[in-house]
Design a protein around this motif. Structure first.
Motif, mmCIF file in Angstrom:
data_model
loop_
_atom_site.group_PDB
_atom_site.id
_atom_site.type_symbol
_atom_site.label_atom_id
_atom_site.label_comp_id
_atom_site.label_asym_id
_atom_site.label_seq_id
_atom_site.Cartn_x
_atom_site.Cartn_y
_atom_site.Cartn_z
ATOM 1 N N ALA A 161 2.631 3.679 3.077
ATOM 2 C CA ALA A 161 2.546 3.642 1.614
ATOM 3 C C ALA A 161 3.698 2.845 1.021
ATOM 4 O O ALA A 161 3.513 2.077 0.068
ATOM 5 C CB ALA A 161 2.526 5.062 1.057
ATOM 6 N N ALA A 162 4.883 3.018 1.567
ATOM 7 C CA ALA A 162 6.049 2.278 1.072
ATOM 8 C C ALA A 162 5.882 0.783 1.314
ATOM 9 O O ALA A 162 6.193 -0.035 0.443
ATOM 10 C CB ALA A 162 7.322 2.786 1.730
ATOM 11 N N LEU A 163 5.394 0.411 2.482
ATOM 12 C CA LEU A 163 5.168 -1.011 2.764
ATOM 13 C C LEU A 163 4.104 -1.590 1.847
ATOM 14 O O LEU A 163 4.218 -2.733 1.397
ATOM 15 C CB LEU A 163 4.779 -1.215 4.228
ATOM 16 C CG LEU A 163 5.893 -1.022 5.253
ATOM 17 C CD1 LEU A 163 5.348 -1.260 6.655
ATOM 18 C CD2 LEU A 163 7.062 -1.930 4.983
ATOM 19 N N ASN A 164 3.060 -0.823 1.555
ATOM 20 C CA ASN A 164 2.022 -1.297 0.643
ATOM 21 C C ASN A 164 2.583 -1.500 -0.756
ATOM 22 O O ASN A 164 2.242 -2.462 -1.432
ATOM 23 C CB ASN A 164 0.843 -0.337 0.596
ATOM 24 C CG ASN A 164 -0.029 -0.450 1.830
ATOM 25 O OD1 ASN A 164 -0.081 -1.497 2.477
ATOM 26 N ND2 ASN A 164 -0.712 0.620 2.175
ATOM 27 N N ARG A 165 3.442 -0.598 -1.219
ATOM 28 C CA ARG A 165 4.050 -0.756 -2.541
ATOM 29 C C ARG A 165 4.976 -1.952 -2.581
ATOM 30 O O ARG A 165 5.163 -2.569 -3.635
ATOM 31 C CB ARG A 165 4.809 0.508 -2.943
ATOM 32 C CG ARG A 165 3.866 1.624 -3.373
ATOM 33 C CD ARG A 165 4.642 2.751 -3.972
ATOM 34 N NE ARG A 165 5.289 3.482 -2.886
ATOM 35 C CZ ARG A 165 6.036 4.567 -3.045
ATOM 36 N NH1 ARG A 165 6.269 5.027 -4.247
ATOM 37 N NH2 ARG A 165 6.574 5.172 -2.018
ATOM 38 N N LEU A 166 5.557 -2.309 -1.457
ATOM 39 C CA LEU A 166 6.437 -3.469 -1.375
ATOM 40 C C LEU A 166 5.655 -4.765 -1.170
ATOM 41 O O LEU A 166 6.225 -5.847 -1.139
ATOM 42 C CB LEU A 166 7.464 -3.309 -0.258
ATOM 43 C CG LEU A 166 8.506 -2.233 -0.481
ATOM 44 C CD1 LEU A 166 9.345 -2.049 0.769
ATOM 45 C CD2 LEU A 166 9.388 -2.573 -1.670
ATOM 46 N N GLY A 167 4.345 -4.647 -0.975
ATOM 47 C CA GLY A 167 3.519 -5.842 -0.800
ATOM 48 C C GLY A 167 3.372 -6.283 0.627
ATOM 49 O O GLY A 167 3.013 -7.423 0.890
ATOM 50 N N ARG A 168 3.661 -5.416 1.575
ATOM 51 C CA ARG A 168 3.515 -5.754 3.000
ATOM 52 C C ARG A 168 2.511 -4.815 3.627
ATOM 53 O O ARG A 168 2.517 -3.622 3.348
ATOM 54 C CB ARG A 168 4.841 -5.587 3.731
ATOM 55 C CG ARG A 168 5.808 -6.691 3.473
ATOM 56 C CD ARG A 168 6.963 -6.662 4.442
ATOM 57 N NE ARG A 168 6.518 -6.840 5.798
ATOM 58 C CZ ARG A 168 6.911 -6.074 6.821
ATOM 59 N NH1 ARG A 168 7.721 -5.075 6.636
ATOM 60 N NH2 ARG A 168 6.484 -6.296 8.024
ATOM 61 N N ALA A 169 1.697 -5.308 4.488
ATOM 62 C CA ALA A 169 0.786 -4.459 5.246
ATOM 63 C C ALA A 169 1.555 -3.858 6.416
ATOM 64 O O ALA A 169 2.409 -4.504 6.995
ATOM 65 C CB ALA A 169 -0.391 -5.263 5.762
ATOM 66 N N PRO A 170 1.272 -2.614 6.773
ATOM 67 C CA PRO A 170 1.985 -1.994 7.917
ATOM 68 C C PRO A 170 1.636 -2.625 9.234
ATOM 69 O O PRO A 170 0.685 -3.291 9.429
ATOM 70 C CB PRO A 170 1.535 -0.547 7.864
ATOM 71 C CG PRO A 170 0.337 -0.484 7.016
ATOM 72 C CD PRO A 170 0.334 -1.716 6.145
#
Length: 105
Positions: free
Chosen positions: A96-105
């Motif tokens: 979720a944090a990576l998605n909010r930062l614009g990166r896919a996990p």
């Protein structure tokens, strides 16, 4: 008709100016790969960070603050990413944090 001394001097100065301009252009073009190579890792700095599996050093399924501390980019956002405020990140919180930062996990 012979060119005047003034015309000769102007022609020499123009030639020297064009030569200098050409050298400056070649210098800039030759330096571009060095500058681009230096700036690229900064722009894509988050792309160089390890995935969840590497961060989870003790393989307990969570990344705690001590495991994230080895990577300053993760350590700086750890508290923000810890949605449950339990002092550790689950795989879902990490994604979720990576998605909010614009990166896919």
């Amino acid at each position: 008709m012979q060119p005047s001394p003034r015309q000769k001097r102007l022609r020499e100065q123009r030639s020297a100016f064009y030569f200098f301009l050409g050298l400056a252009f070649v210098y800039l073009v030759a330096g571009y790969p060095v500058i681009a190579g230096t700036l690229a890792p900064r722009a894509a700095g988050t792309a160089l960070l390890p995935p969840f599996a590497e961060l989870d050093a003790n393989a307990d399924g969570y990344v705690d603050s001590s495991e994230a501390a080895a990577y300053p980019a993760y350590a700086g956002t750890f508290a923000w990413a810890d949605a449950s405020a339990d002092g550790r990140l689950s795989r879902a919180e990490f994604a979720a944090a990576l998605n909010r930062l614009g990166r896919a996990p």
